[in-house]
Every structure is written in structure tokens, then in C-alpha cells.
Design an enzyme around this catalytic site. Structure first.
Site, PDB file in Angstrom:
ATOM      1  N   LYS A 190       2.520   1.674   1.167  1.00 16.36           N
ATOM      2  CA  LYS A 190       3.165   0.781   1.817  1.00 16.36           C
ATOM      3  C   LYS A 190       3.467  -0.724   0.778  1.00 16.36           C
ATOM      4  O   LYS A 190       2.319  -0.654  -0.101  1.00 16.36           O
ATOM      5  CB  LYS A 190       2.815   0.273   3.186  1.00 16.36           C
ATOM      6  CG  LYS A 190       1.211  -0.542   3.110  1.00 16.36           C
ATOM      7  CD  LYS A 190       0.841  -0.476   4.569  1.00 16.36           C
ATOM      8  CE  LYS A 190      -0.429  -1.312   4.370  1.00 16.36           C
ATOM      9  NZ  LYS A 190      -1.429  -0.921   5.891  1.00 16.36           N
ATOM     10  N   ARG A 197      -2.063  -4.073  18.777  1.00 13.63           N
ATOM     11  CA  ARG A 197      -0.797  -3.974  17.914  1.00 13.63           C
ATOM     12  C   ARG A 197       0.253  -3.193  18.461  1.00 13.63           C
ATOM     13  O   ARG A 197       0.593  -3.501  19.594  1.00 13.63           O
ATOM     14  CB  ARG A 197      -1.394  -3.947  16.496  1.00 13.63           C
ATOM     15  CG  ARG A 197      -0.334  -4.540  15.462  1.00 13.63           C
ATOM     16  CD  ARG A 197      -0.786  -4.460  14.085  1.00 13.63           C
ATOM     17  NE  ARG A 197      -0.972  -3.174  13.533  1.00 13.63           N
ATOM     18  CZ  ARG A 197      -1.337  -2.748  12.423  1.00 13.63           C
ATOM     19  NH1 ARG A 197      -1.499  -4.108  11.389  1.00 13.63           N
ATOM     20  NH2 ARG A 197      -1.523  -1.820  11.785  1.00 13.63           N
ATOM     21  N   TYR A 209       4.222 -31.158 -14.992  1.00 18.23           N
ATOM     22  CA  TYR A 209       4.792 -32.386 -14.052  1.00 18.23           C
ATOM     23  C   TYR A 209       3.545 -33.066 -13.705  1.00 18.23           C
ATOM     24  O   TYR A 209       2.420 -32.625 -13.393  1.00 18.23           O
ATOM     25  CB  TYR A 209       5.262 -31.415 -12.727  1.00 18.23           C
ATOM     26  CG  TYR A 209       6.422 -30.647 -12.958  1.00 18.23           C
ATOM     27  CD1 TYR A 209       7.599 -31.266 -13.135  1.00 18.23           C
ATOM     28  CD2 TYR A 209       6.529 -29.268 -12.799  1.00 18.23           C
ATOM     29  CE1 TYR A 209       8.697 -30.442 -13.430  1.00 18.23           C
ATOM     30  CE2 TYR A 209       7.760 -28.655 -13.000  1.00 18.23           C
ATOM     31  CZ  TYR A 209       8.798 -29.454 -13.268  1.00 18.23           C
ATOM     32  OH  TYR A 209       9.931 -28.679 -13.508  1.00 18.23           O
TER      33      TYR A 209
HETATM   34  C1  LIG Z   1      -2.475  -0.267   5.491  1.00 13.58           C
HETATM   35  C2  LIG Z   1      -2.695   0.785   6.582  1.00 13.58           C
HETATM   36  C3  LIG Z   1      -4.043   1.768   6.083  1.00 13.58           C
HETATM   37  C4  LIG Z   1      -4.581   1.514   4.680  1.00 13.58           C
HETATM   38  O1  LIG Z   1      -5.515   0.527   4.832  1.00 13.58           O
HETATM   39  P1  LIG Z   1      -6.525   0.347   3.523  1.00 13.58           P
HETATM   40  O2  LIG Z   1      -7.497  -0.864   3.910  1.00 13.58           O
HETATM   41  O3  LIG Z   1      -5.725  -0.274   2.279  1.00 13.58           O
HETATM   42  O4  LIG Z   1      -7.133   1.633   3.310  1.00 13.58           O
HETATM   43  C5  LIG Z   1      -4.169   2.852   6.962  1.00 13.58           C
HETATM   44  N1  LIG Z   1      -3.679   2.764   8.289  1.00 13.58           N
HETATM   45  C6  LIG Z   1      -2.397   1.768   8.453  1.00 13.58           C
HETATM   46  C7  LIG Z   1      -1.866   2.193   9.817  1.00 13.58           C
HETATM   47  C8  LIG Z   1      -2.210   0.834   7.767  1.00 13.58           C
HETATM   48  O5  LIG Z   1      -1.229   0.042   7.949  1.00 13.58           O
END
Ligand SMILES: *Cc1c(COP(=O)(O)O)cnc(C)c1O
Length: 386
Positions: free
Chosen positions: A40, A139, A278
Site C-alpha cells: 500500500k 477501526r 528566505y
Molecule cells: C499496513 C498494514 C500492514 C503492514 O504493516 P507493517 O507494520 O508495515 O508491517 C498489515 N496489515 C494491515 C491491515 C495494514 O494496513
């Protein structure tokens, strides 16, 4: 060939570093547990279109993304035999598209479940889904009390296959959250039993992110959703120390995959007693040699790094002086000899013996590794290096 102007900085993605991180993750989980690479946030800023094919080359066969458009980019950039799981929410068109492309996706609520049921009826294809449950993060996800109703809806529809059952832990990187995480795991295990009693469904179970892989290794179940570790970072210092104390001989098991570089576009000498850039945030007490770099906050270099940031030039660590502008910033290179236009500047990465980690960079600006990486703009050119 037509000329195409390029960005003023570039990002390098290291294949050998990625291979090392993937082996580290594979060694940290049981043999039968699947490693899903979380891509992601544009693969945590690394650039999904360049990172995903490289991860595939390195043996990754399961990818987790957040949105349908990320899944789309993945399909476009990686050709082969692998699975995609979408963890975010989808509208009806996206659900249909996902099913048609054999992409698995989370169902976190009845709205999405109902949409999915409608879609599979219409197109007469089976959807492979992951039921997300609420275990205490508050969540997304179904309350466990909805279990019976969910199962009966799915059984009626006949075209929905429960591929996975999952939840997300609310801060497994910090021992301060121990009680809360343990409660979540306990709830999840009860839920797992309910599914195991059904017999008609044999889903996989998954809850672990990077931190949980290291801190709650007994509870990784069938699959881990690992993001930050594969890019070569521990989720936070605490997790690193925890790992190090358990494996004192393994000093640097992870290797940063990303480097960010640019070039000097101007050098000049400023007399003592002048301001640089600046306003009045930087004053030259002595005659100062400066170098200008075409990187600013429009490129993801945080303005909070004004008078704070560090960069590498000619193998030495130099200071960012004055305010970071939208497209430029200034370095103090007084102590370097022979600095000239075109010299390489490292914002993240290594040069000779020196290194700037994202962590040291983000401590200065109070940005987490995660945030800083994810903010790196998509249009900076990325290339794979060894
Ligand atoms: C982002 C995410 C992960 C991975 O998290 P990391 O700490 O980067 O390993 C796993 N599960 C979900 C649902 C996530 O949103």
C-alpha cells in the site's frame, strides 16, 4: 527517440537489499506461513510499478494492497502466478472488477457483504473474500457477535468462498500495548475456533504485521501481512532493540532498499554577516560556502528539516541551512574542497563510509519512517540497482 525531461532527483531500489530482507522475513515465520508483501502507499513510497516486479523476481507470490487502483497497477506491472488481496473498502464496480480478475478482498461490514452478494449473483462467478473482524482496534471489521448472520448470508449465496479470516492489531510494535494486543489475540483465537467448528469452511487466518511477526511470533497463524520489514526498516526502535536482545549476533539483519539522490545545481561563497535564503533563519557567522540542491517540500523533503536536515556530499555529512523551499534547499559545504555543480547529493542512503537513514532523517522532523516513505512523490524517477 523522443526526449523526456526527468525529475530533479531519483530513487534507487536495491535488489540485493530486498533479497536480504525477504530471507529475514522467511526465516522469522514458520515454513507453512505465507508471506504477503504489503504494497500500500505506493509500496511505502518505493514505487509500486518498479517494486512489485522486483519482489516477484525475489520470490514473493502474495501481495496485499489497500485499494483497487493499487491492485490494478500490480496487475499491469507483474505478469505471473501470484495472489492479490485488497485490504481497503471497495465500491460495487470495484468489487466486480476484483472478482473478474480473481483478486481477493476484505469484507469488513454488511454493506460490502451485501454488495458482493449482489455482484456474484449478477456475474455468476465466485468471490474469494477475507472476513475482517473487530477485535479491539476499533477501526474496521465485523463485531464477532455477527458471526452467525455472516455465515448464513454467505452460505445462502453459494458463490462466496471464505479465503481468510483476519483482524489488525492496534500497535504491536510497543510493549505499552501488550495487554490490549493480548486481548485481541485471545478474541481472535475464540473466533478461529468458531470457524474450525463449522467444517464447511476452511479459511486461512491472519493477523500479523511486521511488528507482530517479531513480537508475537506464536500468533502468526497462516499468513503474515508484512510491510515495513521488507523495505529494510524495523517498525520502531523498540522492535529493533527487542529483536537485537534476542539475536545479539545479528546486528543489522535488514538492509534499506531505498536511496534518494540528487545533484548540486549551484555553489557559491557567502560573506560573513549575511542571511541565506528566505528571511532570517540562517545567518553566516563566517564566510560560508553553500551548495543548492533542487529538492524541496514539493518533492517530499519536509519543510521541518529547515536548518535541521543532513545530506551527504563527497562522502561527508553536511547540514541543510536556511528554510527548505518548495523546490530547492541549501547545504553548508564550507568544509568540503572541490564541491562543484553536478556533484551527487544523497538525501537517504550511503556515500563512501557515511549513511543517512530514514530513521535519523525522521527523528529530526518527527515523522515516522512510514510517513516519510509514503510521502515520497510518485513522479520521482525510480530505478533498480544491485
Ligand atoms: C499496513 C498494514 C500492514 C503492514 O504493516 P507493517 O507494520 O508495515 O508491517 C498489515 N496489515 C494491515 C491491515 C495494514 O494496513
Amino acid at each position: 527517440m523522443q526526449y523526456k525531461p526527468e525529475s530533479t532527483s531519483w530513487i534507487e531500489i536495491s535488489k540485493s537489499a530486498l533479497q536480504q530482507n525477504i530471507s529475514f522475513i522467511q526465516n522469522a515465520i514458520p515454513k507453512n506461513t505465507v508471506f504477503s508483501a504489503v504494497l500500500k502507499g505506493n509500496a511505502y513510497g518505493h514505487g509500486i510499478e518498479i517494486y512489485a516486479p522486483l519482489a516477484y523476481e525475489c520470490g514473493v507470490r502474495h501481495f496485499s494492497v489497500f485499494s483497487a487502483d493499487e491492485a490494478y497497477k500490480l496487475l499491469e506491472s507483474v505478469h505471473g502466478d501470484y495472489k492479490i488481496m485488497i485490504m481497503g473498502s471497495l465500491n460495487q464496480d470495484e468489487i466486480r472488477w476484483a472478482i473478474e480478475h480473481q483478486i481477493e478482498f476484505y469484507i469488513p461490514n454488511f454493506e460490502t457483504l451485501e454488495s458482493t452478494i449482489k455482484v456474484v449473483q449478477k456475474i455468476n462467478l465466485t468471490a474469494k473474500i477475507h472476513l475482517e473482524f473487530e477485535t479491539g482496534m476499533n477501526r474496521t471489521g465485523f463485531p464477532i457477535s455477527d458471526f452467525k448472520r455472516i455465515i448464513s448470508m454467505i452460505e445462502q449465496s453459494k458463490l462466496i468462498e471464505i479465503e481468510g479470516v483476519c483482524t489488525h492489531l492496534a500497535g504491536s510494535e510497543s510493549i505499552a500495548n501488550y495487554k490490549r494486543i493480548k486481548d485481541q489475540i485471545q478474541k481472535f483465537q475464540k473466533l478461529k475456533k468458531k470457524f474450525e467448528n463449522l467444517e464447511s469452511h476452511t479459511p486461512t487466518f491472519h493477523i500479523a504485521c511486521s511488528a507482530a511477526v517479531l513480537r508475537y511470533p506464536k500468533y502468526v497463524f497462516d499468513m503474515v501481512r508484512v510491510g515495513i520489514l521488507q523495505y529494510g526498516f524495523f517498525p520502531n526502535n523498540e522492535t529493533y532493540i527487542h529483536h537485537y536482545l534476542k539475536n545479539p549476533d545479528q546486528k543489522n539483519p535488514l538492509k534499506r532498499v531505498i536511496s534518494w539522490k540528487s545533484k548540486i545545481i549551484e555553489t557559491k561563497t557567502v560573506k560573513a554577516g549575511e542571511f541565506v535564503g528566505y528571511g532570517m533563519s540562517y545567518y553566516t557567522n563566517i564566510q560560508t560556502k553553500i551548495a543548492i540542491v533542487p529538492i524541496g517540500y514539493a518533492y517530499g523533503y519536509n519543510r521541518n528539516l529547515s536548518n535541521q536536515g543532513k545530506a551527504l556530499v563527497r562522502g561527508l555529512k553536511v547540514d541543510v541551512i536556511g528554510t527548505v523551499n518548495m523546490n530547492m534547499m541549501t547545504l553548508d559545504v564550507t568544509h568540503l574542497t572541490d564541491v562543484k555543480i553536478g556533484d551527487e547529493v544523497v538525501l537517504i542512503g550511503e556515500q563512501d563510509e557515511q549513511s543517512i537513514s530514514v530513521a535519523s532523517f525522521s527523528e529530526n522532523s518527527n515523522q515516522l519512517n512510514y510517513e516519510l516513505l509514503a510521502r515520497l512523490p510518485k513522479d520521482i524517477k525510480r530505478k533498480v540497482v544491485d
